[in-house]
Structure formats: C-alpha cells, structure tokens
Design an enzyme around this catalytic site. Structure first.
Site, PDB file in Angstrom:
ATOM      1  CG  HIS A 152      30.976  42.880  49.764  1.00  0.00           C
ATOM      2  ND1 HIS A 152      31.154  42.518  48.518  1.00  0.00           N
ATOM      3  CD2 HIS A 152      32.261  43.326  50.256  1.00  0.00           C
ATOM      4  CE1 HIS A 152      32.252  42.815  48.005  1.00  0.00           C
ATOM      5  NE2 HIS A 152      33.042  43.307  48.914  1.00  0.00           N
ATOM      6  CB  CYS A 210      50.588   6.482  48.923  1.00  0.00           C
ATOM      7  SG  CYS A 210      50.071   8.250  48.758  1.00  0.00           S
ATOM      8  N   GLY A 223      44.339  36.910  40.487  1.00  0.00           N
ATOM      9  CA  GLY A 223      43.504  36.851  39.308  1.00  0.00           C
ATOM     10  C   GLY A 223      42.001  36.942  39.688  1.00  0.00           C
ATOM     11  CG  HIS A 234      30.638  38.720  47.130  1.00  0.00           C
ATOM     12  ND1 HIS A 234      29.733  39.269  47.808  1.00  0.00           N
ATOM     13  CD2 HIS A 234      30.409  37.251  47.622  1.00  0.00           C
ATOM     14  CE1 HIS A 234      28.923  38.427  48.664  1.00  0.00           C
ATOM     15  NE2 HIS A 234      29.489  37.292  48.448  1.00  0.00           N
ATOM     16  CG  PHE A 289      65.690  31.455  36.336  1.00  0.00           C
ATOM     17  CD1 PHE A 289      66.618  30.880  35.639  1.00  0.00           C
ATOM     18  CD2 PHE A 289      65.177  31.019  37.487  1.00  0.00           C
ATOM     19  CE1 PHE A 289      67.139  29.772  35.921  1.00  0.00           C
ATOM     20  CE2 PHE A 289      65.895  29.471  37.899  1.00  0.00           C
ATOM     21  CZ  PHE A 289      66.705  29.184  37.141  1.00  0.00           C
ATOM     22  CD  GLN A 312      36.738  31.372  38.983  1.00  0.00           C
ATOM     23  OE1 GLN A 312      36.663  31.224  37.769  1.00  0.00           O
ATOM     24  NE2 GLN A 312      37.539  32.134  39.260  1.00  0.00           N
ATOM     25  CG  ASN A 330      41.553  32.599  40.819  1.00  0.00           C
ATOM     26  OD1 ASN A 330      42.525  31.727  41.259  1.00  0.00           O
ATOM     27  ND2 ASN A 330      41.140  32.920  39.812  1.00  0.00           N
ATOM     28  CG  HIS A 381      34.273  34.257  43.122  1.00  0.00           C
ATOM     29  ND1 HIS A 381      34.911  35.534  43.530  1.00  0.00           N
ATOM     30  CD2 HIS A 381      34.786  33.958  41.720  1.00  0.00           C
ATOM     31  CE1 HIS A 381      35.673  35.759  42.552  1.00  0.00           C
ATOM     32  NE2 HIS A 381      35.936  34.729  41.560  1.00  0.00           N
TER      33      HIS A 381
HETATM   34 ZN   LIG Z   1      48.445   8.085  50.632  1.00  0.00          ZN
END
Ligand SMILES: [Zn+2]
Ligand SMILES: [Zn+2]
Length: 265
Positions: A41, A124, A87, A92, A236, A96, A81, A94
């Site tokens: 845990h 890039c 959320g 424990h 807002f 996703q 999360n 984890h």
């Molecule tokens: Zn790049």
C-alpha cells in the site's frame, strides 16, 4: 488489468445508428485499464523506487504499442490522478490508460498548433521552446542528459509543469528502456520537490503524444503535463476558457529548484 468501473468498454458496438441528425452521439466504446505500480500500500508516487517508476513508464509504452496493433484504436490517453481532490477514488497508487476510437480534441488542437508553427517557422515548436527556455533558464526546474522539466510560459495553474525530451521525438512509445529509467529518476525528483513546495498536493498528470500508427512527425513532440490541484476552476474559467493563476511560472520554477537543492544537500 481492466478497470473495475470502466468509463468506456471494448465490448460495445463501435458505432451506433444515427437516430436524429441534430443530436449526434457515440457509444461508450473504448478500453479502460489500470496499472498498479506497487504491491504494498502506497499513496504517494514520490515514494516509488526508481525501478518501480521506470516499470510504470515502460508499462505505459507497452500498452500504447499493444493498442496500436488494432485499427479500432486511434489514441491512448495515459493519466494519473493522485489525491481525492484530483479525482482519485482509490488511495492505493494507480495509473490509468484509456484507448479511444478517436483522437481527442486536446490532441487535435496541439497537433494543429504545432503544424501551424512548423509551417511558419520551419521548426518543432516544442524543440524551440526547450532551446529558448534553456537560454533564459528562469522557468527550467531541472534537467537530465535527455529530458527537461519546466514551468510553461503561460501556465493555467499554479506550479503546473511539463516534462519532455530535449531531443525531438513525436511518439512516446518509441522511447527505449534506458531513457525511460532516466525519465523516471527525473520525475521522482520533481514529485519529491512538489511535495516540499506544496505539502503533498493532489495532482493530475497526463501524457500528450502522437495518435497511433502515425508516421514520425517533425512537428509534434511528446510531453507530460503535471497539474497540481492548488485552485479550482470557477465561473470565470468555465465561462471564458481563460485561467487565473496567481503564481508566476518563474517563481514556481525557483521554488521547485530550491526544494531540489535542499534535497541534495
Ligand atoms: Zn521537437
Ligand atoms: Zn500538451
């Protein structure tokens, strides 16, 4: 393993009949998996060992590779999360994984921005960002030989930071084991620093990478985004799509750097 309470399910039809030309819907078709990075845990990812964290990064890569074998899937969203305010419904640790039959809007928007920048500047945008931030260094938190962590120029949230390769790479799933071990060490240091600066905050982290089965792109560059839950989006933000943030990224980066230095000394 499969998520016990999946947001989307792979055993549904991928399409649904169009009943109304106005109300467009999609079935909840997708795959939702959970990765548990430690047997004992543990609730704070900063407490994982470098090997456990690297294994998580490798597991992510292997699941993207596996989903890319099936033409039904267009994108794999990896996320974590941590903490109830972020959320997390299970304490424990984890992570996703959700495989989607479409490319989500957030990725479409980033791809399109990156394509526009490349068309106008021939580079890039993320490589240029790494280069420019490396010159001023005010928003750089830390770096390794191949990766860098920085607070973005216009963060939506206080202490938001991004982690990305310093070399150009459009697809996370092409990252080798040695590099993922290096990335794991960097992320663990960052999470430990975040715990010092914000007293173990709840946070979300997620990967942005190229859609499945796309060719290597000179325009797009994978990156992780980390969002500490220091403030809630309110009227807002919901109304305008603009975000109020009271901590300049230069200050956030400086506090994170100081926390890292104190850890080392
Ligand atoms: Zn790049
Ligand atoms: Zn992104």
């Amino acid at each position: 393993m499969l998520n016990k309470y999946p947001a989307l399910r792979p055993d549904m039809s991928a399409t649904m009949p169009r009943i109304d030309p106005f109300f467009v819907a999609r079935p909840g078709f997708g795959a939702h998996e959970v990765v548990i990075p430690c047997k004992l845990h543990e609730t704070n990812p900063a407490n994982l060992t470098p090997v456990q964290y690297a294994n998580l990064l490798v597991a992510y890569r292997e699941r993207i590779r596996a989903f890319s074998q099936n033409d039904l899937w267009q994108y794999v969203q990896l996320f974590q999360n941590v903490g109830a305010e972020a959320g997390a419904s299970l304490a424990h640790l984890h992570a996703q994984i959700i495989a989607l039959p479409m490319v989500p809007d957030a990725i479409v928007a980033e791809l399109s921005f990156a394509a526009k920048h490349h068309a106008e500047h021939g580079r890039c945008v993320y490589c240029e960002l790494v280069e420019k931030e490396g010159q001023s260094r005010t928003r750089i938190i830390c770096e390794t030989e191949h990766f860098v962590a920085l607070c973005p120029f216009a963060p939506r949230f206080a202490y938001e930071f991004w982690v990305m390769p310093k070399y150009h790479a459009s697809h996370y799933e092409q990252t080798g084991d040695v590099l993922l071990h290096e990335l794991a060490e960097l992320m663990l240091n960052l999470l430990a620093a975040l715990d010092v600066v914000l007293a173990e905050p709840a946070f979300n982290s997620f990967l942005h990478t190229s859609p499945l089965r796309t060719n290597a792109s000179s325009q797009y560059h994978w990156h992780w985004e980390f969002i500490p839950r220091t403030a809630r989006a309110a009227g807002f933000e919901w109304g305008s799509g603009c975000f109020l943030n009271t901590v300049p990224p230069e200050q956030a980066a400086e506090e994170m750097r100081a926390a890292l230095t104190n850890r080392r000394s």
